[in-house]
Design a protein around this motif. Structure first.
Motif, short mmCIF file in Angstrom:
data_model
loop_
_atom_site.label_atom_id
_atom_site.label_comp_id
_atom_site.label_asym_id
_atom_site.label_seq_id
_atom_site.Cartn_x
_atom_site.Cartn_y
_atom_site.Cartn_z
N ALA A 1 0.17 -1.19 0.10
CA ALA A 1 -0.24 -0.07 0.56
C ALA A 1 0.84 0.83 -0.09
CB ALA A 1 -0.88 0.52 1.10
N ASP B 1 -2.51 2.57 5.99
CA ASP B 1 -1.78 3.49 4.82
C ASP B 1 -0.94 4.66 4.67
OD1 ASP B 1 -4.50 1.63 4.24
OD2 ASP B 1 -4.28 2.46 1.29
N PRO C 1 3.21 14.60 2.50
CA PRO C 1 1.77 14.74 2.16
C PRO C 1 1.58 15.72 3.56
CG PRO C 1 1.97 12.86 1.24
CD PRO C 1 3.28 13.13 1.49
N HIS D 1 -2.88 16.40 3.66
CA HIS D 1 -4.48 16.21 3.37
C HIS D 1 -5.47 15.07 4.31
CE1 HIS D 1 -5.71 14.67 -1.27
NE2 HIS D 1 -4.53 13.89 -0.23
N HIS D 2 -4.70 13.79 4.32
CA HIS D 2 -5.45 13.09 4.66
C HIS D 2 -5.02 12.56 6.40
CE1 HIS D 2 -6.56 10.99 1.02
NE2 HIS D 2 -5.19 10.95 0.74
N GLY E 1 -2.46 7.42 4.68
CA GLY E 1 -2.39 8.09 3.70
C GLY E 1 -1.00 8.54 3.50
N PHE E 2 -0.01 7.50 3.63
CA PHE E 2 1.36 9.19 3.99
C PHE E 2 1.69 10.15 4.85
CE2 PHE E 2 0.31 7.64 -1.00
CZ PHE E 2 0.74 5.62 -0.90
N ASP F 1 -5.56 16.78 -5.20
CA ASP F 1 -5.24 15.28 -5.39
C ASP F 1 -6.19 14.49 -5.68
OD1 ASP F 1 -2.48 14.07 -4.02
OD2 ASP F 1 -4.99 13.40 -3.27
N HIS G 1 -7.69 11.96 -4.38
CA HIS G 1 -7.32 11.50 -2.77
C HIS G 1 -8.56 12.08 -2.66
CE1 HIS G 1 -3.66 8.96 -3.90
NE2 HIS G 1 -5.39 7.71 -3.68
N TRP H 1 -10.12 3.77 -2.53
CA TRP H 1 -9.99 4.15 -0.97
C TRP H 1 -10.22 5.47 -1.00
CZ3 TRP H 1 -6.18 7.72 1.17
CH2 TRP H 1 -5.42 7.11 2.29
N ASP I 1 -1.58 13.09 -9.06
CA ASP I 1 -1.94 12.10 -8.64
C ASP I 1 -3.09 12.12 -9.59
OD1 ASP I 1 -3.74 12.51 -6.42
OD2 ASP I 1 -2.85 11.60 -4.78
N GLU J 1 -2.75 5.23 -9.00
CA GLU J 1 -3.46 6.02 -7.83
C GLU J 1 -4.92 5.88 -8.56
OE1 GLU J 1 -3.86 5.08 -3.90
OE2 GLU J 1 -2.48 3.62 -4.94
N GLY K 1 -0.23 14.16 -3.17
CA GLY K 1 0.40 13.09 -4.25
C GLY K 1 0.95 13.21 -5.50
N TYR L 1 2.44 9.76 -8.35
CA TYR L 1 3.19 8.59 -8.14
C TYR L 1 3.72 8.57 -9.27
CZ TYR L 1 1.00 9.17 -3.83
OH TYR L 1 0.24 9.85 -2.47
N1 Q9C Z 1 -2.60 0.61 -3.61
C1 Q9C Z 1 -1.79 10.81 -1.03
O1 Q9C Z 1 -2.30 11.12 -2.18
N2 Q9C Z 1 -3.97 3.88 -0.39
N3 Q9C Z 1 -1.87 9.70 -0.41
C2 Q9C Z 1 -2.89 2.95 -1.49
C3 Q9C Z 1 -2.42 1.66 -2.47
C4 Q9C Z 1 -3.67 4.79 0.46
C5 Q9C Z 1 -2.32 8.98 -1.23
C6 Q9C Z 1 -3.55 1.68 -1.61
C7 Q9C Z 1 -3.21 6.18 -0.98
C8 Q9C Z 1 -3.04 7.61 -0.10
C9 Q9C Z 1 -1.67 12.37 -0.58
#
Ligand code: Q9C
Ligand code: ZN
Length: 664
Positions: A22, A92, A132, A134-135, A143-144, A172, A174, A203, A265, A272, A303, A305
């Motif tokens: 993830a 995540d 980052p 915002h999550h 979310g990172f 973004d 997400h 997600w 992203d 993603e 984000g 990626y």
């Molecule tokens: N397939 C930002 O873009 N889910 N966070 C990952 C992997 C978490 C994204 C799943 C994505 C977090 C800042």
């Protein structure tokens, strides 16, 4: 007034230390390639470099709980096993001995950027940061994200600078649920987010990411969600949501500061997002926000990626912040069915809160939110499927074309006794016009009698147009004795063999416009109080406002909901902006219009004004030179009949112009 760039290599110095599918996409290279692309393209040299700093405890506590901060503080001293375990309580995200340091730098960078913009050191800027933000939530990483960089920046701006209204645009892919939770009940912060949602199957799979989460209590109406229920969204989908949802609300809100959760992203190639918008869309998204809040815009990386797509998108954003001409976007064919559903639902959910959306149509009968939430079993199937698709997904796209700045930004053609505004280059010489053209002009002005002076003006004007076309000059300001006649002459004699498509924007009354065009080489949009007769051609669009151009509320609505989408779909090579004498248009509105129109035709705008309207030359020149327009303050509630008429006009034109579609 420049553009700030915040970057510190230190923020590349943490990474995932164990196996976690993830989290494996969140790599230090994201920041490295973004910065290197700015260096390689020469963009970083044009920015004002601002040092990062660590956010203080009290700044972090503007958003996060003491308990959470104290827990994160311990992570630099944890063993690998402890870090893994600590990480497990969140979703995540991963921790690393150096991430706390980087997270303080990331938030501090956002604050340094706010300081630079609010003190007037720079006009706007971007912070390239990791992790980052915002999550992340009050008491949780996610979310990172560790600290909510943009949410902290918004609270900080309010506290330190007394900023009354902050707009946060989260492009973004997400949902920044952390930002939503932070400001849900706060009417001073308007949060907009679009995000991959797929009826809650993507997600973070939250019910509250849907369009019907509009905010709570006094914050109702100040949270805008646009869920994407399909992948593969394109430039048209993004621009439609900006024109028909975000911008009307943003202009009505009238922010003092714009913060962007700038995640890339949402661009093509991202594993993603799986969307198809190209990196140059971010040039336009940025541009469309740059006339809000007097240009005070802070973008903070979230984000992104796909390293190629990310680097290109960052460059497009920065180049726009610097004021370079916008890239043309070809073949915008309107939003897809799913995007129309989403934007229609968002408009209708918000129409009770925003007068600029009051006339939005009812959503479709089948409520899209109740569609289909997959069961856990179906969800598993889907993930496996997607894994396979991902491998076959070898998306390629062309690199965005270079955006060349003409050596001259703004030129003028003026009568000899009129002083040229500062910063404009006066065109006083011109080559002789071809005899054929001279006789054409004389013919056209039989009644108005073209004297020696008239011919001189028009040969200068012709020279100006030639220089626009070859990109020697970006835009121009022209003062003529008779704007109506000059407009006809430009469209019919001066541009016909030089320019493929001309967008004519006519501000104020002029009867004869409908003779101009039917062949598609010219699109005329006219805004006035003149009652529009039945429409003759898809290329002649009269917009009638009850109180004409002096009604700024009606005017800006027409610009955002009609003119912008039409312009994007038509994709002109030249914009001719004609100011009819006595139009009554307010100065700030006029500047907003010029600013927004510079998104078309690589910024090639020609403004025609009557010699006796010298008074507004200064503001026109300022807008042409790329200075941000003043905000449209204290907008009145639009006349209901105008809102109605605009909605009906849009409905009628939808068949010919797909970018006007807001209903399915
Ligand atoms: N397939 C930002 O873009 N889910 N966070 C990952 C992997 C978490 C994204 C799943 C994505 C977090 C800042
Ligand atoms: Zn994201």
């Amino acid at each position: 007034m420049g553009t700030a760039l915040l970057y510190d290599e230190e923020m590349t110095k943490y990474k995932l230390l164990w196996v976690d599918p993830a989290c494996k996409i969140e790599v230090p290279e994201r920041l490295i390639v973004s910065y290197e692309a700015l260096v390689r393209s020469g963009l970083s040299d044009r920015c004002i470099s601002i040092p990062a700093r660590e956010a203080s405890d009290s700044e972090i506590l503007l958003v996060h709980s003491e308990l959470y901060l104290e827990a994160v503080k311990k992570t630099p001293y944890m063993t690998l096993e402890d870090l893994k375990e600590f990480t497990l309580q969140f979703g995540d995200v991963y921790f690393h001995p150096n991430i706390y340091h980087c997270a303080k730098l990331a938030s501090g960078s956002a604050l340094q950027l706010v300081d630079s913009v609010m003190t007037g050191k720079v006009r706007n800027g971007i912070a390239l940061v990791r992790p980052p933000g915002h999550h992340s939530m009050h008491g949780a990483a996610n979310g990172f994200c560790v600290f909510n960089n943009v949410a902290i920046a918004a609270r900080y701006a309010k506290q330190k600078y007394g900023v009354k209204r902050v707009l946060i645009v989260d492009w973004d892919i997400h949902h920044g649920q952390g930002v939503q939770y932070c400001f849900e009940d706060d009417p001073s912060v308007l949060y907009f987010s679009w995000h991959r949602y797929e009826h809650q199957n993507f997600w973070p799979n939250l019910r509250e990411s849907d369009y019907d989460s509009v905010g709570k209590e006094s914050g109702a109406g100040f949270n805008i969600n646009v869920p994407w229920n399909n992948v593969g969204m394109e430039n048209s989908d993004y621009l439609s949501v900006f024109c028909h949802v975000l911008l009307p609300v943003a202009y009505e809100f009238c922010p003092d500061l714009v913060l962007v959760c700038a995640g890339f992203d949402s661009a093509i190639g991202d594993p993603e997002g799986e969307m198809c918008a190209t990196p140059d869309i971010f040039a336009h998204l940025t541009h469309l926000l740059m006339n809000l809040a007097g240009g005070k815009l802070c973008a903070v990386l979230e984000g992104g990626y796909n390293l190629t797509s990310l680097a290109q998108s960052v460059c497009q954003t920065v180049q726009t912040l610097l004021g370079d001409p916008l890239p043309q976007l070809a073949n915008l064919r309107g939003p897809c069915k799913s995007a129309i559903e989403s934007l229609q639902c968002a408009r209708s959910a918000h129409r009770r809160y925003w007068s600029f959306l009051k006339h939005a149509a009812d959503p479709p009968m089948t409520d899209i939110s109740t569609k289909h939430v997959k069961s856990a079993m179906e969800e598993e199937e889907k993930t496996e499927m997607a894994e396979e698709e991902r491998c076959t997904e070898g998306k390629v796209w062309p690199e965005p074309p270079e955006r060349l700045c003409p050596p001259v930004c703004s030129a003028s053609v003026l009568p000899d006794d009129v002083a040229c505004p500062d910063g404009l280059k006066r065109l006083s010489s011109s080559k002789d016009l071809e005899p054929l053209l001279v006789s054409k002009l004389k013919n056209r002005f039989r009644t108005a009698a073209v004297d020696g002076d008239g011919v001189t003006t028009f040969s200068r004007l012709y020279t100006l147009i030639e220089k626009l076309v070859v990109n020697e000059i970006r835009n121009g300001l022209v003062l003529v004795p008779d704007v109506a006649a000059a407009m006809m002459c430009v469209v019919q004699d001066l541009t016909s063999d030089l320019v493929k498509r001309v967008l004519v924007v006519c501000v104020g009354k002029e009867k004869e416009l409908d003779y101009i065009t039917t062949d598609g080489k010219v699109l005329v949009v006219q805004i006035s109080s003149e009652d529009s007769e039945e429409q003759r051609s898809k290329y002649y669009i009269p917009v009638c406002l009850k109180k004409g151009c002096s009604d700024t509320s009606g005017f800006i609505q027409a610009v955002l909901g009609l003119l912008l989408p039409l312009g994007y779909e038509y994709n002109p090579d030249l914009v001719l902006l004609v100011r009819m004498p006595g139009s009554g248009v307010v100065d700030s509105m006029w500047q907003q219009l010029i600013g927004l129109l510079q998104g078309f035709a690589k910024g090639h705008t020609l403004v025609l004004m009557q010699v006796n309207e010298k008074a507004c030359m200064g503001s026109t020149a300022s807008a042409l030179l790329g200075h941000p327009a003043p905000p449209l303050q204290d907008l009145q509630t639009p006349f209901p009949e105008d809102g109605d008429a605009l909605e009906r006009l849009r409905e009628r034109l939808q068949a010919d112009w797909k970018m006007l579609q807001t209903t399915s």
